[in-house]
Design a protein around this motif. Sequence first.
Motif, PDB file in Angstrom:
ATOM      1  N   LYS A 109     -14.927  -6.115   9.295  1.00  0.00           N
ATOM      2  CA  LYS A 109     -13.935  -5.034   9.426  1.00  0.00           C
ATOM      3  C   LYS A 109     -13.092  -4.896   8.160  1.00  0.00           C
ATOM      4  O   LYS A 109     -13.036  -5.813   7.326  1.00  0.00           O
TER       5      LYS A 109
ATOM      6  N   ILE B 278      -9.011  -3.400   7.408  1.00  0.00           N
ATOM      7  CA  ILE B 278      -7.801  -2.884   8.072  1.00  0.00           C
ATOM      8  C   ILE B 278      -7.223  -1.747   7.231  1.00  0.00           C
ATOM      9  O   ILE B 278      -6.883  -1.929   6.057  1.00  0.00           O
TER      10      ILE B 278
ATOM     11  N   GLU C 286      -1.910  -4.700   9.016  1.00  0.00           N
ATOM     12  CA  GLU C 286      -2.112  -6.152   9.076  1.00  0.00           C
ATOM     13  C   GLU C 286      -0.757  -6.859   9.018  1.00  0.00           C
ATOM     14  O   GLU C 286       0.209  -6.341   8.471  1.00  0.00           O
ATOM     15  N   HIS C 287      -0.696  -8.024   9.556  1.00  0.00           N
ATOM     16  CA  HIS C 287       0.511  -8.852   9.710  1.00  0.00           C
ATOM     17  C   HIS C 287       1.477  -8.251  10.728  1.00  0.00           C
ATOM     18  O   HIS C 287       1.866  -8.943  11.673  1.00  0.00           O
TER      19      HIS C 287
ATOM     20  N   VAL D   8       0.790  -6.358  13.006  1.00  0.00           N
ATOM     21  CA  VAL D   8       0.095  -6.375  14.309  1.00  0.00           C
ATOM     22  C   VAL D   8       0.267  -7.723  15.026  1.00  0.00           C
ATOM     23  O   VAL D   8       0.228  -7.792  16.250  1.00  0.00           O
ATOM     24  N   VAL D   9       0.479  -8.792  14.266  1.00  0.00           N
ATOM     25  CA  VAL D   9       0.686 -10.113  14.884  1.00  0.00           C
ATOM     26  C   VAL D   9       2.014 -10.137  15.649  1.00  0.00           C
ATOM     27  O   VAL D   9       2.194 -10.895  16.594  1.00  0.00           O
TER      28      VAL D   9
ATOM     29  N   PRO E 216      -4.070 -15.489  16.114  1.00  0.00           N
ATOM     30  CA  PRO E 216      -4.627 -14.160  15.811  1.00  0.00           C
ATOM     31  C   PRO E 216      -4.073 -13.080  16.733  1.00  0.00           C
ATOM     32  O   PRO E 216      -3.796 -13.349  17.904  1.00  0.00           O
ATOM     33  N   SER E 217      -3.955 -11.874  16.196  1.00  0.00           N
ATOM     34  CA  SER E 217      -3.530 -10.748  17.036  1.00  0.00           C
ATOM     35  C   SER E 217      -4.673 -10.295  17.946  1.00  0.00           C
ATOM     36  O   SER E 217      -4.440  -9.634  18.952  1.00  0.00           O
TER      37      SER E 217
ATOM     38  N   ASP F 224      -9.055  -8.271  14.746  1.00  0.00           N
ATOM     39  CA  ASP F 224     -10.312  -8.417  13.995  1.00  0.00           C
ATOM     40  C   ASP F 224     -11.523  -8.480  14.929  1.00  0.00           C
ATOM     41  O   ASP F 224     -12.523  -7.783  14.731  1.00  0.00           O
TER      42      ASP F 224
HETATM   43  C1  MEV Z   1      -6.226 -10.590   9.347  1.00  0.00           C
HETATM   44  O1  MEV Z   1      -7.466  -9.926   9.144  1.00  0.00           O
HETATM   45  C2  MEV Z   1      -5.232  -9.668   9.976  1.00  0.00           C
HETATM   46  C3  MEV Z   1      -3.854 -10.272  10.249  1.00  0.00           C
HETATM   47  O2  MEV Z   1      -3.055  -9.217  10.759  1.00  0.00           O
HETATM   48  C4  MEV Z   1      -3.942 -11.419  11.236  1.00  0.00           C
HETATM   49  C5  MEV Z   1      -4.256 -10.988  12.661  1.00  0.00           C
HETATM   50  O3  MEV Z   1      -4.125  -9.795  12.985  1.00  0.00           O
HETATM   51  O4  MEV Z   1      -4.587 -11.874  13.438  1.00  0.00           O
HETATM   52  C6  MEV Z   1      -3.205 -10.773   8.972  1.00  0.00           C
END
Ligand code: MEV
Length: 296
Positions: free
Chosen positions: A15, A17, A21-22, A24-25, A130-131, A134
Motif C-alpha cells: 500500500k 498512504i 499516516e500517524h 490515523v493511530v 498498528p491502526s 495497512d
Molecule cells: C504505517 O504504514 C502507517 C502508520 O500510520 C502506522 C499505522 O497506521 O499503524 C504510521
Amino acid sequence: MSALRTEGYGQAPGKLILAGEHAVVFGHEAVAVAVDRRTEIWLRRVEGPRRLVADLRDARLNDALDVILPKEGVEVSIRTALPVGRGMGSSGALAVALLRARADLVGAPIDFAACHRDGFAIERVFHGTPSGLDHAVSARGGALRYRRGPDGAVELSPLPPPRWPLVVLDSGAAGDTGAMVAGVRSRRPAIDGALEAIGAVSAAVIAALQAGAGPEALGPLLNQNHALLQQIGVSTPELDALVTLARQAGAAGAKLAGAGGGGVVIAACADPAPVLAAAAAAGVSAWAAPVAPPCA
Ligand code: MEV
C-alpha cells in the motif's frame, strides 16, 4: 489443521498512504491505496519442525508466523516485491497473505472481517500499536478511507482510486514503524494540533477523490500533508530532498508515505516522465505505481 489439503496459497498487495499516516493511530481519518506489488505465501504440510524459505530478512518474521502457525509440520515459502521498512505495507501484506494461505490450506475461505481482525495480532509483532490501516487496504485493494476510533471501532469505505499512477521515489533507507509511532506518541500533546490538521487534509483528499480529482488538485494536499509530517518529526533530510526533487521536476505535489524515518516519497504528477528522469539522473530508484484493483 485439517488433513484434507497439503498446500495453501495466499497473496496480498502492498500500500501507499495518500494522507493521514500517524494521525490515523490517534483516531483521525486516513486514505490509502493498494499498489500493484505483492507478497505471496505458500504453505506446505511437512514432517518435523516448521521450515521457512523467504526472500526477505526480518528478525520478527518467526514471531509473526508463531501468531497463526504451529511450530511443527509446515513449510512456509514467502516471495515478495515489497521492501521491508519502506512505507509500502510489507508487514500488512504479509499478514493478509499469511491468513489467506492458512485459510486455503485448511479449506475455509476467510472474509474481510476475519482477515482484518486476525491481521492485528500479526501486525502487532511488527509495529506494536498498528491502526489497522495497512492490512485493511491490503485486504480490500483499491482506495480506502479508514478511521479507527479510540474504542477500537473501525469505519472504512472504498473510494474511487486515482485514475493516474502515483510516482514513487525510494530513499533506499528503511524506517522502523514501531519506533516512529512511539516517537510521535511521546511528542503528544504538543503535536495534537498538527495531528488534527493531518486529519483535515485526509478529509480534503477524500472529497477530491470522490470528485474524480486529477494530480493538479491532489498535489497541493500532498504538500500540506508533508509539511505537517515534518512538524510531527517523522521526515528526514533525505525524504525532504526527494520531495523537493519531485516538485522541482514538475510534480504537482509530493509527500513522504508511511511511517517516515526512511522509506518512500509519493508524487502526484500530470506527467510522470520528467520526475522519473530527474530521479534517474540523481541515482534515485523511482517508478510509476498503478493502484491495485479492489479484491473480488
Ligand atoms: C504505517 O504504514 C502507517 C502508520 O500510520 C502506522 C499505522 O497506521 O499503524 C504510521
